[in-house]
Scaffold this motif. Structure first.
Motif, PDB file in Angstrom:
ATOM      1  N   LEU A 196      33.154 -15.522 -29.056  1.00 37.83           N
ATOM      2  CA  LEU A 196      32.860 -14.187 -28.569  1.00 37.83           C
ATOM      3  C   LEU A 196      33.869 -13.817 -27.510  1.00 37.83           C
ATOM      4  N   PHE A 197      33.899 -12.555 -27.077  1.00 38.39           N
ATOM      5  CA  PHE A 197      34.961 -12.136 -26.183  1.00 38.39           C
ATOM      6  C   PHE A 197      34.498 -11.672 -24.814  1.00 38.39           C
TER       7      PHE A 197
ATOM      8  N   GLY B 238      26.509 -11.001 -31.268  1.00 41.18           N
ATOM      9  CA  GLY B 238      26.052 -12.268 -30.717  1.00 41.18           C
ATOM     10  C   GLY B 238      25.521 -12.110 -29.306  1.00 41.18           C
ATOM     11  N   LEU B 239      26.218 -11.327 -28.487  1.00 37.72           N
ATOM     12  CA  LEU B 239      25.759 -11.096 -27.120  1.00 37.72           C
ATOM     13  C   LEU B 239      24.473 -10.281 -27.100  1.00 37.72           C
TER      14      LEU B 239
ATOM     15  N   ASN C 193      26.726 -20.089 -26.949  1.00 39.11           N
ATOM     16  CA  ASN C 193      25.899 -20.907 -27.813  1.00 39.11           C
ATOM     17  C   ASN C 193      24.795 -20.047 -28.414  1.00 39.11           C
ATOM     18  N   VAL C 194      24.810 -19.883 -29.719  1.00 40.74           N
ATOM     19  CA  VAL C 194      23.803 -19.055 -30.382  1.00 40.74           C
ATOM     20  C   VAL C 194      22.918 -19.881 -31.304  1.00 40.74           C
ATOM     21  N   GLY C 195      22.914 -21.189 -31.107  1.00 38.41           N
ATOM     22  CA  GLY C 195      22.033 -22.020 -31.906  1.00 38.41           C
ATOM     23  C   GLY C 195      22.768 -22.772 -32.990  1.00 38.41           C
ATOM     24  N   ALA C 196      22.017 -23.297 -33.942  1.00 34.83           N
ATOM     25  CA  ALA C 196      22.590 -24.202 -34.928  1.00 34.83           C
ATOM     26  C   ALA C 196      23.064 -23.504 -36.194  1.00 34.83           C
ATOM     27  N   ALA C 197      22.854 -22.219 -36.312  1.00 32.80           N
ATOM     28  CA  ALA C 197      23.263 -21.523 -37.536  1.00 32.80           C
ATOM     29  C   ALA C 197      24.758 -21.599 -37.726  1.00 32.80           C
ATOM     30  N   SER C 198      25.205 -21.681 -38.968  1.00 27.06           N
ATOM     31  CA  SER C 198      26.629 -21.792 -39.258  1.00 27.06           C
ATOM     32  C   SER C 198      27.314 -20.444 -39.252  1.00 27.06           C
ATOM     33  N   GLN C 199      26.544 -19.385 -39.320  1.00 25.13           N
ATOM     34  CA  GLN C 199      27.126 -18.052 -39.249  1.00 25.13           C
ATOM     35  C   GLN C 199      26.097 -17.103 -38.652  1.00 25.13           C
ATOM     36  N   ILE C 200      26.566 -15.902 -38.260  1.00 25.53           N
ATOM     37  CA  ILE C 200      25.645 -14.940 -37.676  1.00 25.53           C
ATOM     38  C   ILE C 200      24.656 -14.477 -38.734  1.00 25.53           C
TER      39      ILE C 200
ATOM     40  N   PRO D  21      22.245 -12.322 -41.041  1.00 23.83           N
ATOM     41  CA  PRO D  21      22.291 -10.893 -41.393  1.00 23.83           C
ATOM     42  C   PRO D  21      21.332 -10.054 -40.566  1.00 23.83           C
ATOM     43  N   SER D  22      20.221 -10.647 -40.105  1.00 21.08           N
ATOM     44  CA  SER D  22      19.212  -9.878 -39.399  1.00 21.08           C
ATOM     45  C   SER D  22      19.724  -9.262 -38.111  1.00 21.08           C
ATOM     46  N   ILE D  23      20.755  -9.842 -37.505  1.00 21.18           N
ATOM     47  CA  ILE D  23      21.205  -9.297 -36.236  1.00 21.18           C
ATOM     48  C   ILE D  23      22.030  -8.031 -36.438  1.00 21.18           C
ATOM     49  N   ASN D  24      22.328  -7.704 -37.675  1.00 19.97           N
ATOM     50  CA  ASN D  24      22.992  -6.434 -37.950  1.00 19.97           C
ATOM     51  C   ASN D  24      21.971  -5.310 -38.151  1.00 19.97           C
TER      52      ASN D  24
END
Length: 271
Positions: A5-6, A121-122, A227-234, A236-239
């Motif tokens: 993230l930035f 992510g933020l 750190n956003v947890g153990a998921a390998s990718q973001i 879809p629900s966060i979109n």
């Protein structure tokens, strides 16, 4: 698992949000809009998203966070997602403004409006730390934020300025603009150089192409980590935005800043 993230730290925010327009190999001036070559080229004056983001960063460097906040909000008025993310971070941390976690979430949700991974992510990190009352308030406040600063309201404002600027610079191709090298750093910290001959590239002036260019730069930034947890990718629900769709207010008042430059919508800025 950590996703890049930035805005993970203030230092990173300063280094990678500076989409500046400068003469190559020269130190960035305090206010590049005052540089005669840049004024004649018409780039910053015709790209208020970059211009006010840059001024916000300059205020942060000068330890003036209150003023920086106003500049980021003004850049946000022209649909600048990095500046909207900075408004969120400053609200979350109480930097230059009274801390307000619910309002910070609303702004970060807005910054993630186009699905940019870093902002999304933020946003989820914010949401996880809010209690039920704060979450309810965030959704309520977010509706006004979207009405004033969402893409449906802000993108048409930027499009008008871009069209006006394109018409203005077309006649100056043989002038000083052709000798410029424009440097635009991106979220990877590397950035890109635009030669004078590319200054007139349609992707920097056509509103749709300009947004596509920003999407390419910001969709998957590579600097910083949260750190956003153990998921390998973001997931879809966060979109899926939690803030309901609202009627855009394209003619909402432009945020005031303390610069004396002309208002890009016409007229002068308020003191």
């Amino acid at each position: 698992m950590k996703i890049k993230l930035f805005l993970a730290a203030p230092v990173l925010a300063l280094s990678l949000l500076s989409s500046a327009v400068t003469i190559a190999a020269e130190k960035l001036p305090a206010d590049p809009t005052m540089d005669p070559l840049m004024r004649s080229a018409g780039f910053l004056s015709s790209h208020p998203d970059l211009r006010f983001r840059l001024l916000g960063l300059e205020k942060l460097k000068n330890n003036e966070p209150e003023k920086a906040f106003t500049y980021f909000k003004r850049a946000a008025y022209y649909s600048d997602k990095p500046s909207q993310g900075m408004v969120a971070e400053m609200l979350w941390n109480g930097q230059g403004v009274t801390a307000d976690r619910s309002l910070a979430y609303a702004w970060m949700d807005l910054a993630a409006e186009r699905g940019y991974a870093g902002f999304a992510g933020l946003r989820e990190r914010y949401w996880a730390q809010l209690d039920d009352i704060e979450r309810e308030r965030a959704v309520e406040l977010g509706q006004e934020v979207y009405a004033h600063y969402g893409d449906e309201a802000a993108s048409p404002r930027l499009a008008r300025v871009l069209h006006r600027g394109q018409q203005g610079v077309t006649g100056s191709r043989l002038g000083s603009a052709g000798a410029l090298t424009i440097y635009v750093p991106g979220p990877d910290g590397e950035g890109m150089q635009i030669s004078g001959s590319k200054f007139y590239d349609r992707r920097y002036w056509d509103p749709q192409l300009y947004q596509q260019w920003h999407d390419q730069v910001w969709m998957k930034p590579r600097i910083g980590s949260v750190n956003v947890g153990a998921a390998s990718q973001i997931p879809p629900s966060i979109n899926e935005h939690r803030i309901p769709k609202v009627q855009p207010q394209i003619d909402a008042e432009e945020p005031a800043t303390d610069d004396a430059m002309p208002n890009l919508q016409g007229g002068n800025t308020k003191p």
